[in-house]
Design an enzyme around this catalytic site. Sequence first.
Site, mmCIF file in Angstrom:
data_model
loop_
_atom_site.group_PDB
_atom_site.id
_atom_site.type_symbol
_atom_site.label_atom_id
_atom_site.label_comp_id
_atom_site.label_asym_id
_atom_site.label_seq_id
_atom_site.Cartn_x
_atom_site.Cartn_y
_atom_site.Cartn_z
ATOM 1 N N ASP A 161 0.849 -1.115 -0.119
ATOM 2 C CA ASP A 161 -0.022 0.077 0.043
ATOM 3 C C ASP A 161 0.906 1.447 0.259
ATOM 4 O O ASP A 161 1.368 1.595 0.938
ATOM 5 C CB ASP A 161 -0.965 0.047 1.179
ATOM 6 C CG ASP A 161 -1.612 1.257 1.437
ATOM 7 O OD1 ASP A 161 -1.642 2.345 0.533
ATOM 8 O OD2 ASP A 161 -2.408 1.340 2.427
ATOM 9 N N ASP A 206 -12.946 5.112 1.317
ATOM 10 C CA ASP A 206 -11.582 5.122 1.568
ATOM 11 C C ASP A 206 -11.028 6.655 1.466
ATOM 12 O O ASP A 206 -10.875 7.134 0.359
ATOM 13 C CB ASP A 206 -10.892 4.202 0.496
ATOM 14 C CG ASP A 206 -9.272 4.269 0.628
ATOM 15 O OD1 ASP A 206 -8.762 4.814 1.387
ATOM 16 O OD2 ASP A 206 -8.861 3.475 -0.245
ATOM 17 N N LYS A 234 3.001 11.407 -3.293
ATOM 18 C CA LYS A 234 1.883 10.592 -3.955
ATOM 19 C C LYS A 234 1.029 11.978 -4.783
ATOM 20 O O LYS A 234 0.498 11.580 -6.050
ATOM 21 C CB LYS A 234 1.162 9.796 -3.084
ATOM 22 C CG LYS A 234 0.091 8.977 -3.950
ATOM 23 C CD LYS A 234 -0.489 8.063 -2.691
ATOM 24 C CE LYS A 234 -1.609 7.036 -3.505
ATOM 25 N NZ LYS A 234 -2.191 6.130 -2.392
ATOM 26 N N GLU A 237 -7.203 0.516 -4.328
ATOM 27 C CA GLU A 237 -7.263 0.471 -2.945
ATOM 28 C C GLU A 237 -8.590 0.116 -2.410
ATOM 29 O O GLU A 237 -8.598 -0.977 -1.457
ATOM 30 C CB GLU A 237 -6.950 1.917 -2.246
ATOM 31 C CG GLU A 237 -5.177 2.069 -2.536
ATOM 32 C CD GLU A 237 -4.801 3.451 -2.582
ATOM 33 O OE1 GLU A 237 -5.708 4.262 -1.822
ATOM 34 O OE2 GLU A 237 -3.596 3.560 -2.805
#
Lengths: 181, 619
Positions: free
Chosen positions: B25, B206, B87, B184
């Site tokens: 992850d 999420d 990210k 994800e």
Amino acid sequence: MTADLFSDFQQDHFALFGLPRRFALDGAALDTLWRSAAAQVHPDRFASAGDAEKRIALMAATRVNEAYQTLKSPLARARYLLRLAGIDTAEETNTSMPPAFLMAQMEWREAIEDARHGHDVDALERLSRQLRLDVRAMEDELGEALDEQHDHASAALLVRKLRFLEKLDQEIGDAIEALLF
Amino acid sequence: MALLQITEPGLSAAPHQHRLAVGIDLGTTNSLVATVKSGAATVLPDEHGRSLLPSVVRYRDDGRTIVGFEAQAEQSRDPNNTIVSVKRFMGRGLADIQDVGRSPYRFVDAPGMVQLVTRAGHKSPVEVSADILKNLRERAEASLGGELIGAVITVPAYFDDAQRQATKDAARLAGLNVLRLLNEPTAAAIAYGLDNGAEGTYVVYDLGGGTFDVSVLALTRGVFEVLATSGDSSLGGDDFDHRIYCWILEQAGLHGLSAHDTRLLLTRAREAKEALTEHADTRITAVLADGQTIDLQLSQTTFHAISKTLIDKTLLPVRKALRDARIGAGDVKGVVMVGGATRMPQVQKAVGDFFGRPPLTNLDPDKVVALGAAIQANVLAGNKGDDEWLLLDVIPLSLGLETMGGLTEKIIPRNSTIPIARAQEFTTFKDGQTALSVHILQGERELVSDCRSLAKFVLRGIPPMVAGAARIRVTFQVDADGLLAVTAREMISGVEASIEVKPSYGLSDDEITRMLSDSIAHVADDINARKLREAMVDADSLLDALDVALASDADLLDDAERAALDEAMQALRDAIAAESTKDINACSHRLNQASEPFAARRMDRNIQRALTGKNIETL
């Protein structure tokens, strides 16, 4: 080599799933058939296989998904049935429509416009629900025309009408998103 | 239902050594690596027993690169060379980054993707991410005691093609074989669904450090089908920190802070946010570079008030996803909460209110994505799990082409199940036109300028014809990683042009190879030995797979075909015995080609086996 590549894939989408070539379709049955076919060919099943198998799996999974998505949507399914019968639905070129239908279209557009200007998401949701009822009724007519009367001309007109309704549904969706986002 | 049995095409007939595979992850704030050990998915901790690796990379003045807690601890001291939340910049150009002023970094615009100016030189977000991944790879290899066969890397479901490609490039740069890019929320659904035997329609909410995803999934026995996905790839827990940071500035009457003070207060803001998860109020203290002291009291009530609009912003994609899935909030059987930011009580309350039911929080929201990825990696690596299941995922954003007048023509609509291909025919609009430019776009808007430009290429060598006579077929193929490849072909002459959609922003294979050879870690690894091992592992699994295939379906081959295949297999075995990387690769390639018709016939047979006797009447 390519001659027998997917010999069975040369079949039409209905034959691929072993379904009769007609408009009426059991959606749940199609879902089950698709899932069992997809389970056989999904690239995840071949992640540690050789490149050849990976490539073939990608092609086969793509083919199975394409067949499923074409058959799942009533509009795409009708268009596809007509194409198999050699009929071009001419959705881009043939825009002549019965006046009553065009009138109804204008009323829809006005209602969407009003709701958009009034920032009324609930009204748009209501319009969307109403439109989907209209779509369903028209799909029933389409089933009649294709499966019972075998009237390709009427079916092609219904496909063109449904295309209009699909665009309306998209407009409502865009309007809702524009207001929400 | 015996027909639903699933064959195991990639699996070995002989009992095989457990193949080491991990799920990673790669998060905005924290990253994790997990694996399946003795049948159970587990997160691999570092040598201090810590599961999370802060996604922070510091380029130090002694030339060392440090990653994780140590880098995080030093970020206020060296903000310009300590990269956090990288990210957010993956696959993004300078124009895409809304908060340039808010970052302590100096950006330079490079083709397709920004770069960050550090004392170690210009760093692409891909390289910074690769440093994080390399750390996790080393952690996993040390902990598992061997080299990894591959990894499943998770990406936000709402990542576009550029962001996905950048992630895959980063993994390759870190020396990881990418088994699959996995969304994800889908990873979370695997971990949740397999644990709970869930059936029905579920929503995964999420909220990570920097991205928000929502997916609607239909869980039926053994099938995880994503019905719709939506999100916001620049909304996350970081934004809540920033709201507190702005509140501190306002309360203390601060402005024009240095990078150091900014970083310090952002850290205090994050700590305050975490404290408010369990306490009704918290104290924020800091001493700025000029000696000024900050001492403030922040209550949960105030925090909720200043962050309400962020939560509202997450509910919009939720509505969009439900609409796309054509269901209402009441049809949802459960809402699974994923991502550290969902620990905030006000988030749980808002989601609970929206769906009219308390959300499911029984899995650790920080770990569930990595655990799901590990479970999927284990299966993809060919280690048989107890359960076989199927994952049917979708593309999050529509893919299309620019047509006349700066408009976008959608070729593949969002939420189409992948892999998928669509073709569209175009024609020339001028007499004698010999080239056609193809501009590939991703997004929902009608205007080209409102969509993300993925790539442009030109199909040349079209024979001169009158306008409208040429038939140019443009085919979009999206693979199981959600990555796009486009080909254009003039149907009359057969002239072809194709592109993997990456050159406008990604790294070329050459660049990756160069970076790999430049990387000191890999020189130490001994690239050649590594390449040989990789080639041997791949060749072994190819031979194993073919042995299994021949054991069940040899009747599909005639004698000559069988002899040719046996010969190619023996050649590969000889090359493995001789330990020649070049020969192994050449023989593997030849064997792959030789086995293609066989693979195709087996695929046909498998589908037929699955469907035979199943028709509308018998279901």
